[in-house]
Scaffold this motif. Structure first.
Motif, short mmCIF file in Angstrom:
data_model
loop_
_atom_site.label_atom_id
_atom_site.label_comp_id
_atom_site.label_asym_id
_atom_site.label_seq_id
_atom_site.Cartn_x
_atom_site.Cartn_y
_atom_site.Cartn_z
N ARG A 1 -25.95 -56.94 -10.08
CA ARG A 1 -25.67 -58.04 -9.17
C ARG A 1 -24.31 -58.69 -9.45
O ARG A 1 -23.74 -59.36 -8.59
N GLN B 1 -30.35 -52.67 -11.78
CA GLN B 1 -30.56 -53.46 -12.98
C GLN B 1 -29.93 -54.85 -12.80
O GLN B 1 -29.10 -55.05 -11.89
N PRO B 2 -30.30 -55.83 -13.63
CA PRO B 2 -29.77 -57.19 -13.46
C PRO B 2 -28.25 -57.26 -13.41
O PRO B 2 -27.68 -58.03 -12.64
N TRP B 3 -27.57 -56.45 -14.23
CA TRP B 3 -26.11 -56.52 -14.29
C TRP B 3 -25.45 -56.00 -13.01
O TRP B 3 -24.30 -56.31 -12.73
N THR C 1 -25.59 -52.57 -4.18
CA THR C 1 -26.22 -53.64 -4.95
C THR C 1 -26.53 -54.87 -4.11
O THR C 1 -26.97 -55.89 -4.64
#
Length: 493
Positions: free
Chosen positions: A61, A57-59, A460
């Motif tokens: 990163r 998910q974006p978070w 990630t």
């Protein structure tokens, strides 16, 4: 026979502690807004409280993307020591002022192997506990700092490690210290005189590259004149076998890292298990870098090599792949009683804050559910190996440089610099300016003249991240020569 004798010795030590009235007990304080305590499992949140995801998910990163101030960046380049004061003088980082004032870096030097430090489910668990109960704790675990949150986490970790029980410690360092000191105490507790005779001491066999926390714990036990120490050559089972055979002491302990933090290689677990059967020693492993990333269920290196039953004590940490904080000791119930009664670093430390325990518990659940994270990190390992030809076996990649000066130079990869006779490409910007956070590891963390760049991979990181890092490194490393000419498969700059 030897392992049964250890059960007997531990039991006798507990009897002695009880007779001296110093056998310590844990008494969890129940934290709840409800008038009546519920059972232990009632703390487990349901539904979306422990929400898991099937892909990145974006978070995620955020766990590998960091920013440093421009002043810090310049000081790092010039090797100017920083006190950290410069960050207090900067405005709060926002999307409006990062550009030009902050340098974005891709982290390849952390231990957040699964990227869980930025997971919203884990943050939510910590926030919920903090809002309901505050930070705590009220004291050390043996006085009033141990709660049902701590007990629930211990139960989950014991289950993960396939052990009877588990003891939480404030850090992984404290956990290793507590284990070594407590085991050493057995000799004084069972001694026939005021001080143990030579034959009554504990013989501890330690890998030459074990973590500092193990070494310091052994040294403390040694100062108390409870142990006899033998250091065997790194992962050399022939040397260990010889030392065990030539040792006249009955009580033997072998302690090793399971996945070595600075070299990235695994302890020979199968051979250790075989030696344990032959010599009857107590096997202790520090699984700090293997927990949650190795094994089908994330149980660690022992699970990976199918020898969980051969490990008597498994020390771990919650500050690496779990993305939280704290340490733990998974073992039998009897050993737990001994350690909580004689492990000084546990006894005299304040317990972990309640929100930290709640977050770590959530991390255990999320790590088990989100299997894609373990698959992703091992995919990154295979990609790095395929693209460089370096025969790495773990997410820890040790690029040995040699001297301290070379290590610092390599971490910056300065234009025109020369390391080990290799010319740097003057048109290729160094790692730091290229946006990679890869630090030089120097003594006392590693021995002199074995300074290195320690690269760590994360679930990630993306394939492109790995390719870009390798491109930056390729200006100074001939990857084809590394695998065939360098001992142990470690790259040498």
């Amino acid at each position: 026979m030897g392992t049964r004798l250890w059960d007997y010795w531990v039991e006798e030590a507990l009897v002695k502690l009880e007779s001296l009235k110093v056998l310590r007990s844990l008494r969890p304080i129940y934290l709840s807004k409800e008038p009546q305590p519920r059972n232990e499992n009632s703390l487990e949140l349901e539904g979306d409280d422990y929400e898991a995801f099937d892909e990145m998910q974006p978070w995620d990163r955020f766990s590998v993307e960091v920013s440093i101030s421009d002043s810090t960046f310049q000081e790092w380049l010039l090797e100017i020591p920083s006190s950290g004061d410069e960050i207090a003088c900067t405005d709060r980082i926002t999307n409006h002022n990062v550009e030009g004032r902050y340098k974005k870096l891709l982290l390849f030097s952390g231990n957040d192997y699964l990227g869980l430090s930025s997971h919203p489910t884990i943050g939510k668990a910590a926030a919920k506990a903090a809002l309901e109960h505050g930070m705590g704790p009220r004291g050390s675990a043996l006085i009033c700092g141990y709660t049902n949150y701590h007990r629930l986490l211990e139960s989950c970790l014991a289950n993960l490690k396939k052990k009877e029980d588990c003891l939480l410690c404030p850090t992984g360092f404290a956990a290793n210290m507590a284990v070594m000191v407590a085991l050493g105490n057995i000799s004084s507790l069972l001694a026939s005189a005021e001080e143990p005779l030579k034959k009554e001491k504990i013989a501890i066999f330690s890998d030459a590259l074990n973590h500092a926390s193990i070494i310091d714990g052994i040294r403390l036990a040694e100062r108390q004149q409870n142990v006899e120490v033998h250091v065997y050559r790194h992962c050399d089972m022939s040397h260990l076998s010889s030392l065990l055979s030539n040792c006249a002491l009955k009580k033997k302990v072998v302690v090793t890292d399971s996945l070595f933090s600075m070299d990235g290689d695994f302890a020979p677990m199968v051979e250790l298990a075989n030696l344990r059967k032959r010599h009857g020693f107590l096997l202790v492993i520090d699984d700090a870098h293997g927990t949650f990333i190795c094994g089908k269920n994330g149980g660690g290196v022992a699970e990976e090599f199918n020898c969980e039953r051969d490990v008597d004590i498994c020390v771990g940490t919650l500050s690496k792949a779990a993305g939280c904080h704290g340490g733990f000791i998974a073992c039998s119930k009897k050993l737990k009683k001994l350690i909580q009664s004689r492990g000084r670093s546990f006894i005299f430390s304040t317990a972990s804050p309640v929100p930290v325990a709640a977050a770590a518990h959530a991390a255990v659940i999320v790590a088990k559910k989100e299997v894609w994270r373990r698959k992703a990190i091992w995919k990154r390992v295979r990609e790095f190996q395929a693209l460089t030809g370096i025969p790495i076996t773990s997410p820890i990649i040790s690029l040995v440089v040699g001297s301290e000066e070379k290590a610092l130079r390599a971490s910056r990869l300065e234009k025109g610099a020369r390391v080990s006779g290799i010319n740097w490409n003057p048109h290729h910007e160094h790692l730091l300016k290229s946006g990679f956070h890869v630090t030089a590891i120097r003594p006392p963390t590693v021995p002199p003249n074995s300074c290195r760049l320690r690269v760590t991979l994360s679930a990630t990181h993306t394939t492109d991240d790995v390719k870009e890092l390798i491109a930056a490194l390729s200006c100074c490393i001939n990857f084809q020569d590394v695998g065939s000419h360098c001992s142990n498969g470690y790259a040498r700059l």
